[in-house]
Design a protein around this motif. Sequence first.
Motif, PDB file in Angstrom:
ATOM      1  N   TRP B  39      11.366  22.525   6.631  1.00 35.78           N
ATOM      2  CA  TRP B  39      11.150  21.134   6.215  1.00 35.78           C
ATOM      3  C   TRP B  39       9.767  20.605   6.583  1.00 35.78           C
ATOM      4  O   TRP B  39       9.237  19.736   5.888  1.00 35.78           O
ATOM      5  N   ASN B  61      10.517  10.372  -2.966  1.00 30.51           N
ATOM      6  CA  ASN B  61      11.956  10.677  -2.836  1.00 30.51           C
ATOM      7  C   ASN B  61      12.163  11.919  -1.968  1.00 30.51           C
ATOM      8  O   ASN B  61      12.982  11.923  -1.048  1.00 30.51           O
ATOM      9  N   ASN B  62      11.395  12.972  -2.278  1.00 31.17           N
ATOM     10  CA  ASN B  62      11.574  14.230  -1.541  1.00 31.17           C
ATOM     11  C   ASN B  62      11.223  14.070  -0.058  1.00 31.17           C
ATOM     12  O   ASN B  62      11.900  14.623   0.817  1.00 31.17           O
ATOM     13  N   VAL B  65      14.089  12.465   1.726  1.00 31.22           N
ATOM     14  CA  VAL B  65      15.166  13.426   2.012  1.00 31.22           C
ATOM     15  C   VAL B  65      14.795  14.265   3.250  1.00 31.22           C
ATOM     16  O   VAL B  65      15.622  14.488   4.136  1.00 31.22           O
ATOM     17  N   GLU B  68      15.188  12.257   6.341  1.00 35.08           N
ATOM     18  CA  GLU B  68      16.627  12.132   6.649  1.00 35.08           C
ATOM     19  C   GLU B  68      17.104  13.374   7.387  1.00 35.08           C
ATOM     20  O   GLU B  68      17.801  13.304   8.389  1.00 35.08           O
ATOM     21  N   LYS B  69      16.718  14.506   6.855  1.00 36.95           N
ATOM     22  CA  LYS B  69      17.117  15.786   7.426  1.00 36.95           C
ATOM     23  C   LYS B  69      16.652  15.908   8.879  1.00 36.95           C
ATOM     24  O   LYS B  69      17.324  16.485   9.725  1.00 36.95           O
ATOM     25  N   LYS B  70      15.460  15.333   9.155  1.00 39.80           N
ATOM     26  CA  LYS B  70      14.916  15.416  10.515  1.00 39.80           C
ATOM     27  C   LYS B  70      15.413  14.286  11.420  1.00 39.80           C
ATOM     28  O   LYS B  70      15.008  14.188  12.575  1.00 39.80           O
ATOM     29  N   GLY B  71      16.242  13.412  10.849  1.00 43.11           N
ATOM     30  CA  GLY B  71      16.802  12.303  11.651  1.00 43.11           C
ATOM     31  C   GLY B  71      15.832  11.142  11.819  1.00 43.11           C
ATOM     32  O   GLY B  71      16.043  10.275  12.657  1.00 43.11           O
ATOM     33  N   PHE B  73      15.173   8.182  10.381  1.00 41.37           N
ATOM     34  CA  PHE B  73      15.812   7.322   9.376  1.00 41.37           C
ATOM     35  C   PHE B  73      14.939   6.146   8.927  1.00 41.37           C
ATOM     36  O   PHE B  73      15.013   5.745   7.768  1.00 41.37           O
ATOM     37  N   ASN B  96      20.579   9.197  -4.119  1.00 44.39           N
ATOM     38  CA  ASN B  96      20.143   9.581  -2.758  1.00 44.39           C
ATOM     39  C   ASN B  96      20.138   8.368  -1.835  1.00 44.39           C
ATOM     40  O   ASN B  96      20.612   8.425  -0.698  1.00 44.39           O
ATOM     41  N   PHE B 100      22.207   7.558   1.535  1.00 42.17           N
ATOM     42  CA  PHE B 100      21.435   7.343   2.762  1.00 42.17           C
ATOM     43  C   PHE B 100      21.837   6.033   3.442  1.00 42.17           C
ATOM     44  O   PHE B 100      21.962   5.965   4.665  1.00 42.17           O
TER      45      PHE B 100
END
Lengths: 217, 116
Positions: B39, B61-62, B65, B68-71, B73, B96, B100
Motif C-alpha cells: 500500500w 478515491n484510491n 482507500v 483507510e487500509k492503513k487506519g 481515517f 466507497n 467508510f
Amino acid sequence: MKKKINLIFILFFLIYCSCESISQYKLMIEIPTPTKIDLSSYNKIIFTSFKIESEIKEINFNKEIFNFFSSEIEREFKGKILFKEIDWSQKNIIENKEYWKTLLNNSKTKKLFFTGKLNFKKELRKALLEEQAPATPFPERKLISRLFFTLNLDLYLIDSNTGEIIYEKDFKESRGYKNINQKPNYAFFDILEEVKNKLFREIISHKKREERFLIIK
Amino acid sequence: MRKFFPVIFLLIALANYAIGDRIHDYLKFGIMVAQKDLWDEAIFQWKKVLKINPNNAAAHNNLAVAYEKKGLFEKAKEEYEKALKLAPNDYRIKSNYESFLAIYKQLKKLKNEEEN
C-alpha cells in the motif's frame, strides 16, 4: 477496394477490442477497526507493578496480570513488553507527569505504561433461593451459600513522553460460584478474561473485511 | 504560419495523450501493487497522478482507500471528500464513501466517549 475498406474496419475493430477496457477493480481489503488509542505508535509497553489494596496469599497479582495481559497483547503488538517494579509509597504518582517521564530516562523510545490499582476480594453470601427438592415436584426455599469474588481494577495507560494519562478506566467485575471452596486464582482468571474483553475492544484494533472500488478512469 | 497549425495541433494532442497515458499507467500500477498488499508503493503512485493532475477523482478515491487500509481515517475522509467533489455522480466513489462513513462514525463515537 470495398474488400480493403472492410479489412481495415475489421482490423480497427480487433485493435479496439484488444485495448484494455477495465476501468475499476473491486478489492476486498482488511480495514483496522478504530480504537481509543493507537498501540502501534509505541515501541515498548511497560507493565508496572500495580498498587495492591488487598493481598490474597494464593495469588501474586503483579506476576499474573503481567503474564496474562502481555501474552494477549503480544499477538497484536510488535514491540517489546516489559515489567517494571515501582514504589507506590510516593504520593499521587498516577497524576505526577514528571515521574512517568523520568521513570525510564535511559532511552528515548516511545513507551506506554500500563499501571493502576487493584483490589480483589472474596465474600461468602447467603440468600434464600428456590431449589428443586429431590422427591417432590415443587421447588423448596433454601438458604444457599455462594462464594463471590470481586475485582476492582483502576487501569491507567500513560504516555512516557508526556507523562499524561491517555486512557483510564475503572473495572468492577464480580463472579459468584456455587462451589464455596472455589480457588481464588481460578476466579481471578475468570474475571480477568472479562476485563480483557472489555479493555481490548477499546485498545486493540481488529481487522474488518470490506469491499472497495479502486478506479482507473 | 498557417501551415504549422496542424503540426502544433498534432504536438499538443500527442502531449495530452502522453500525459493521459502516464496517469493511466500510474493509476494502474498503483492498483497492481495494492493488490499485492504494497500500500505504501500504491500511495506513492497515486500521489504522482495528483502531481500531474490534482483534480483526478480516481487518484483521490484510491488514496482514500489506501488511507483507510492503513487506519488513517481522517486522511481517508479528506480524500473521499475531494474525490466526491470532483465526481459527485460516480457510484463507485459514493459506494466507497458510504461504507467508510460507517467506520468513521464508530471512530467519532469512541472519541466522544473518551472526551466525556
